[in-house]
Scaffold this motif. Sequence first.
Motif, PDB file in Angstrom:
ATOM      1  N   LEU A 135       0.839  -1.197   0.000  1.00  0.00           N
ATOM      2  CA  LEU A 135       0.000   0.000   0.000  1.00  0.00           C
ATOM      3  C   LEU A 135       0.875   1.249   0.000  1.00  0.00           C
ATOM      4  N   GLY A 136       1.929   1.239   0.775  1.00  0.00           N
ATOM      5  CA  GLY A 136       2.870   2.360   0.793  1.00  0.00           C
ATOM      6  C   GLY A 136       3.512   2.585  -0.560  1.00  0.00           C
ATOM      7  N   VAL A 137       3.887   1.498  -1.225  1.00  0.00           N
ATOM      8  CA  VAL A 137       4.485   1.593  -2.562  1.00  0.00           C
ATOM      9  C   VAL A 137       3.468   2.190  -3.539  1.00  0.00           C
ATOM     10  N   ALA A 138       2.235   1.708  -3.503  1.00  0.00           N
ATOM     11  CA  ALA A 138       1.190   2.206  -4.404  1.00  0.00           C
ATOM     12  C   ALA A 138       0.928   3.689  -4.175  1.00  0.00           C
ATOM     13  N   LEU A 139       0.842   4.098  -2.931  1.00  0.00           N
ATOM     14  CA  LEU A 139       0.546   5.499  -2.605  1.00  0.00           C
ATOM     15  C   LEU A 139       1.679   6.439  -3.008  1.00  0.00           C
ATOM     16  N   GLN A 140       2.917   5.991  -2.845  1.00  0.00           N
ATOM     17  CA  GLN A 140       4.057   6.845  -3.140  1.00  0.00           C
ATOM     18  C   GLN A 140       4.421   6.879  -4.623  1.00  0.00           C
ATOM     19  N   THR A 141       4.092   5.817  -5.370  1.00  0.00           N
ATOM     20  CA  THR A 141       4.526   5.739  -6.765  1.00  0.00           C
ATOM     21  C   THR A 141       3.386   5.893  -7.767  1.00  0.00           C
ATOM     22  N   ASN A 142       2.147   5.725  -7.318  1.00  0.00           N
ATOM     23  CA  ASN A 142       0.983   5.724  -8.218  1.00  0.00           C
ATOM     24  C   ASN A 142       1.102   4.663  -9.312  1.00  0.00           C
ATOM     25  N   LYS A 143       1.686   3.536  -8.961  1.00  0.00           N
ATOM     26  CA  LYS A 143       1.825   2.399  -9.880  1.00  0.00           C
ATOM     27  C   LYS A 143       1.026   1.218  -9.342  1.00  0.00           C
ATOM     28  N   GLU A 144       0.660   0.302 -10.242  1.00  0.00           N
ATOM     29  CA  GLU A 144       0.032  -0.943  -9.808  1.00  0.00           C
ATOM     30  C   GLU A 144       1.042  -1.739  -8.983  1.00  0.00           C
ATOM     31  N   VAL A 145       0.526  -2.435  -7.974  1.00  0.00           N
ATOM     32  CA  VAL A 145       1.390  -3.266  -7.144  1.00  0.00           C
ATOM     33  C   VAL A 145       0.791  -4.669  -7.082  1.00  0.00           C
ATOM     34  N   PHE A 146       1.581  -5.630  -7.509  1.00  0.00           N
ATOM     35  CA  PHE A 146       1.223  -7.035  -7.408  1.00  0.00           C
ATOM     36  C   PHE A 146       1.942  -7.588  -6.188  1.00  0.00           C
ATOM     37  N   THR A 147       1.349  -8.586  -5.551  1.00  0.00           N
ATOM     38  CA  THR A 147       1.960  -9.156  -4.356  1.00  0.00           C
ATOM     39  C   THR A 147       2.115 -10.666  -4.524  1.00  0.00           C
ATOM     40  N   PHE A 148       3.194 -11.177  -3.950  1.00  0.00           N
ATOM     41  CA  PHE A 148       3.397 -12.619  -3.883  1.00  0.00           C
ATOM     42  C   PHE A 148       3.903 -12.959  -2.496  1.00  0.00           C
ATOM     43  N   ASN A 149       3.138 -13.784  -1.791  1.00  0.00           N
ATOM     44  CA  ASN A 149       3.516 -14.212  -0.454  1.00  0.00           C
ATOM     45  C   ASN A 149       4.147 -15.603  -0.564  1.00  0.00           C
ATOM     46  N   PRO A 150       5.470 -15.717  -0.393  1.00  0.00           N
ATOM     47  CA  PRO A 150       6.125 -17.021  -0.516  1.00  0.00           C
ATOM     48  C   PRO A 150       5.649 -18.047   0.512  1.00  0.00           C
ATOM     49  N   ASP A 151       5.184 -17.580   1.659  1.00  0.00           N
ATOM     50  CA  ASP A 151       4.742 -18.492   2.709  1.00  0.00           C
ATOM     51  C   ASP A 151       3.441 -19.200   2.342  1.00  0.00           C
ATOM     52  N   THR A 152       2.506 -18.470   1.729  1.00  0.00           N
ATOM     53  CA  THR A 152       1.214 -19.051   1.363  1.00  0.00           C
ATOM     54  C   THR A 152       1.096 -19.355  -0.135  1.00  0.00           C
ATOM     55  N   SER A 153       2.077 -18.892  -0.916  1.00  0.00           N
ATOM     56  CA  SER A 153       2.078 -19.027  -2.381  1.00  0.00           C
ATOM     57  C   SER A 153       0.895 -18.302  -3.028  1.00  0.00           C
ATOM     58  N   ILE A 154       0.406 -17.252  -2.373  1.00  0.00           N
ATOM     59  CA  ILE A 154      -0.705 -16.484  -2.922  1.00  0.00           C
ATOM     60  C   ILE A 154      -0.162 -15.294  -3.708  1.00  0.00           C
ATOM     61  N   PHE A 155      -0.610 -15.212  -4.959  1.00  0.00           N
ATOM     62  CA  PHE A 155      -0.254 -14.109  -5.855  1.00  0.00           C
ATOM     63  C   PHE A 155      -1.520 -13.296  -6.089  1.00  0.00           C
ATOM     64  N   SER A 156      -1.412 -11.971  -5.986  1.00  0.00           N
ATOM     65  CA  SER A 156      -2.585 -11.131  -6.228  1.00  0.00           C
ATOM     66  C   SER A 156      -2.151  -9.725  -6.628  1.00  0.00           C
ATOM     67  N   LYS A 157      -3.134  -8.928  -6.961  1.00  0.00           N
ATOM     68  CA  LYS A 157      -2.902  -7.523  -7.276  1.00  0.00           C
ATOM     69  C   LYS A 157      -3.532  -6.701  -6.165  1.00  0.00           C
ATOM     70  N   LEU A 158      -2.829  -5.680  -5.720  1.00  0.00           N
ATOM     71  CA  LEU A 158      -3.371  -4.810  -4.679  1.00  0.00           C
ATOM     72  C   LEU A 158      -4.648  -4.173  -5.193  1.00  0.00           C
ATOM     73  N   ASN A 159      -5.681  -4.254  -4.420  1.00  0.00           N
ATOM     74  CA  ASN A 159      -7.014  -3.800  -4.790  1.00  0.00           C
ATOM     75  C   ASN A 159      -7.070  -2.271  -4.848  1.00  0.00           C
ATOM     76  N   GLU A 160      -7.478  -1.747  -6.002  1.00  0.00           N
ATOM     77  CA  GLU A 160      -7.604  -0.291  -6.185  1.00  0.00           C
ATOM     78  C   GLU A 160      -8.590   0.326  -5.196  1.00  0.00           C
ATOM     79  N   ASN A 161      -9.643  -0.413  -4.859  1.00  0.00           N
ATOM     80  CA  ASN A 161     -10.631   0.092  -3.907  1.00  0.00           C
ATOM     81  C   ASN A 161     -10.013   0.307  -2.529  1.00  0.00           C
TER      82      ASN A 161
END
Length: 132
Positions: free
Chosen positions: A96-122
Amino acid sequence: MKAIFLHAKYTGNVNLNKIGLDKLPRKLGLVTTTQFLDSIKKICDYLKSNGKEVFIEKAKQRNEGQLLGCDVGAATKIQDKVDAFLYIGSGEFHPLGVALQTNKEVFTFNPDTSIFSKLNENEIEKYKRSKK
């Protein structure tokens, strides 16, 4: 008061096949927290071998790609070179900090859970409204 900084490293397996390569743009900034720094080279090499142009930089922190607290300098330093960011880690605070400071889309990957997602614009907009 004295402080001691201990590196807490993730020791589990990183399932790279769970990263949604088809959803990621070609030019990516790669950022993470200290727990996953040991995995960042492996992830970077994987992304590059799959046609991605990966940018990693450091600002105030000790390591390339490292985020710490509210410091997202590793992301802001390369924001003009990338189309989006891939955050390696858990939680929404850092992406969220990266998105707010850069105004770019941020995708996330959690190696512990293997969950890949995109940070929700809402969620980003909701945070901006609550901050106002």
